[in-house]
Motif scaffolding. Structure first.
Motif, short mmCIF file in Angstrom:
data_model
loop_
_atom_site.label_atom_id
_atom_site.label_comp_id
_atom_site.label_asym_id
_atom_site.label_seq_id
_atom_site.Cartn_x
_atom_site.Cartn_y
_atom_site.Cartn_z
N MET A 1 -4.78 18.39 98.45
CA MET A 1 -4.13 17.50 99.27
C MET A 1 -3.79 18.99 100.56
SD MET A 1 -1.90 15.00 99.82
CE MET A 1 -0.94 14.95 98.52
N ALA A 2 -4.00 20.44 100.08
CA ALA A 2 -3.38 21.03 101.11
C ALA A 2 -4.44 21.16 102.06
CB ALA A 2 -3.55 22.53 100.55
N THR A 3 -5.54 21.05 101.40
CA THR A 3 -7.20 20.88 102.63
C THR A 3 -7.26 19.38 103.04
OG1 THR A 3 -7.82 22.49 100.37
CG2 THR A 3 -9.73 21.97 102.55
N ALA A 4 -6.74 18.55 102.62
CA ALA A 4 -6.93 17.47 103.81
C ALA A 4 -5.91 17.38 104.27
CB ALA A 4 -6.19 16.45 102.78
N LEU A 5 -4.36 18.23 103.95
CA LEU A 5 -3.22 18.88 105.49
C LEU A 5 -4.23 19.39 106.36
CD1 LEU A 5 -0.10 18.59 103.82
CD2 LEU A 5 -1.16 17.10 105.02
N LEU A 6 -4.80 20.23 105.90
CA LEU A 6 -5.65 21.49 106.78
C LEU A 6 -6.53 20.80 107.33
CD1 LEU A 6 -5.43 24.03 107.67
CD2 LEU A 6 -6.89 24.95 106.33
N SER A 7 -7.40 19.91 106.86
CA SER A 7 -7.84 18.81 108.12
C SER A 7 -7.29 18.28 109.23
CB SER A 7 -9.20 18.66 106.94
OG SER A 7 -10.04 17.50 107.64
N LEU A 8 -6.74 17.64 108.44
CA LEU A 8 -5.74 17.05 109.67
C LEU A 8 -5.26 17.70 110.85
CD1 LEU A 8 -4.87 14.25 110.91
CD2 LEU A 8 -2.83 14.13 109.26
N THR A 21 -11.07 20.63 92.60
CA THR A 21 -10.00 21.34 91.63
C THR A 21 -9.42 22.46 91.69
OG1 THR A 21 -9.46 19.81 89.59
CG2 THR A 21 -11.32 21.89 89.71
N GLY A 22 -7.95 21.76 91.33
CA GLY A 22 -7.01 22.92 91.04
C GLY A 22 -5.88 23.17 91.82
N GLU A 23 -4.72 23.87 91.15
CA GLU A 23 -3.15 23.73 91.63
C GLU A 23 -3.19 24.55 92.87
OE1 GLU A 23 -0.83 21.57 90.48
OE2 GLU A 23 -2.00 20.78 89.19
N LEU A 24 -2.29 24.33 93.55
CA LEU A 24 -1.88 25.76 94.19
C LEU A 24 -0.70 26.30 94.37
CD1 LEU A 24 -3.87 27.69 96.52
CD2 LEU A 24 -3.32 25.08 98.15
N SER A 25 -0.36 27.63 94.68
CA SER A 25 0.92 27.88 94.25
C SER A 25 1.09 28.71 95.24
CB SER A 25 0.75 29.60 93.97
OG SER A 25 0.41 30.94 94.59
N LEU A 26 2.33 28.90 96.00
CA LEU A 26 2.68 28.67 97.19
C LEU A 26 2.46 30.21 97.95
CD1 LEU A 26 6.81 27.66 97.08
CD2 LEU A 26 5.27 26.58 97.63
N THR A 27 1.83 30.69 97.51
CA THR A 27 1.36 32.17 98.10
C THR A 27 -0.17 31.13 97.94
OG1 THR A 27 0.67 33.17 95.74
CG2 THR A 27 3.04 33.59 96.48
N GLY A 28 -0.62 31.09 97.87
CA GLY A 28 -2.16 30.75 98.40
C GLY A 28 -2.22 30.91 96.63
N GLN A 29 -2.97 31.07 95.93
CA GLN A 29 -3.65 31.09 94.33
C GLN A 29 -3.68 29.84 93.98
OE1 GLN A 29 -4.43 34.17 94.14
NE2 GLN A 29 -3.36 34.45 95.69
N VAL A 30 -4.73 29.98 93.82
CA VAL A 30 -5.47 28.60 92.91
C VAL A 30 -5.44 28.74 91.02
CG1 VAL A 30 -7.39 27.50 92.19
CG2 VAL A 30 -7.93 28.33 94.59
N LEU A 31 -4.50 27.66 90.74
CA LEU A 31 -3.78 27.93 89.77
C LEU A 31 -5.25 26.76 88.77
CD1 LEU A 31 -0.37 28.16 90.13
CD2 LEU A 31 -1.82 29.62 90.43
N PRO A 32 -5.23 27.56 87.16
CA PRO A 32 -5.98 26.68 86.41
C PRO A 32 -5.80 25.19 86.00
CG PRO A 32 -5.42 27.83 85.38
CD PRO A 32 -4.92 28.51 86.77
N ILE A 33 -6.64 24.39 85.96
CA ILE A 33 -6.66 23.09 85.41
C ILE A 33 -7.25 22.51 84.18
CG2 ILE A 33 -6.39 22.12 87.63
CD1 ILE A 33 -9.35 21.49 85.92
N GLY A 34 -7.11 21.33 83.76
CA GLY A 34 -7.61 21.01 82.21
C GLY A 34 -8.53 19.78 83.01
#
Length: 90
Positions: A1-8, A21-34
């Motif tokens: 979602m963040a990348t799509a917004l940045l693209s726009l 894929t991945g979760e993004l923290s408020l500090t910009g860290q990419v968090l793990p997924i399942g």
């Protein structure tokens, strides 16, 4: 979602044949997924050639059969800055 917004905002298209894929923290860290295996299978079905994954999920690539991973380039990342470098070609 963040990348799509940045693209726009930038008015720049994201690299073709790219999935991420991945979760993004408020500090910009990419968090793990399942479910990396299932997401990789879906990406393969859709002819994706590059997948950005969280660094913390790199070990999960061992669970994915070689015939599924063949022809896909995986980019493990830790931060949004790394995602930007991969997603937006120069």
């Amino acid at each position: 979602m963040a990348t799509a917004l940045l693209s726009l905002i930038r008015g720049k298209k994201i690299k073709r044949n790219l999935a991420m894929t991945g979760e993004l923290s408020l500090t910009g860290q990419v968090l793990p997924i399942g479910g990396l295996k299932e997401k990789t299978i879906a990406a393969r079905r859709n002819k994706i050639k590059t997948i950005i994954i969280p660094q913390a999920n790199f070990k999960d690539l061992e669970e994915i059969p070689e015939h599924v991973k063949k022809g896909i380039n995986f980019h493990p990342v830790q931060s949004m800055e790394e995602v930007i470098q991969i997603a937006f070609p120069s």
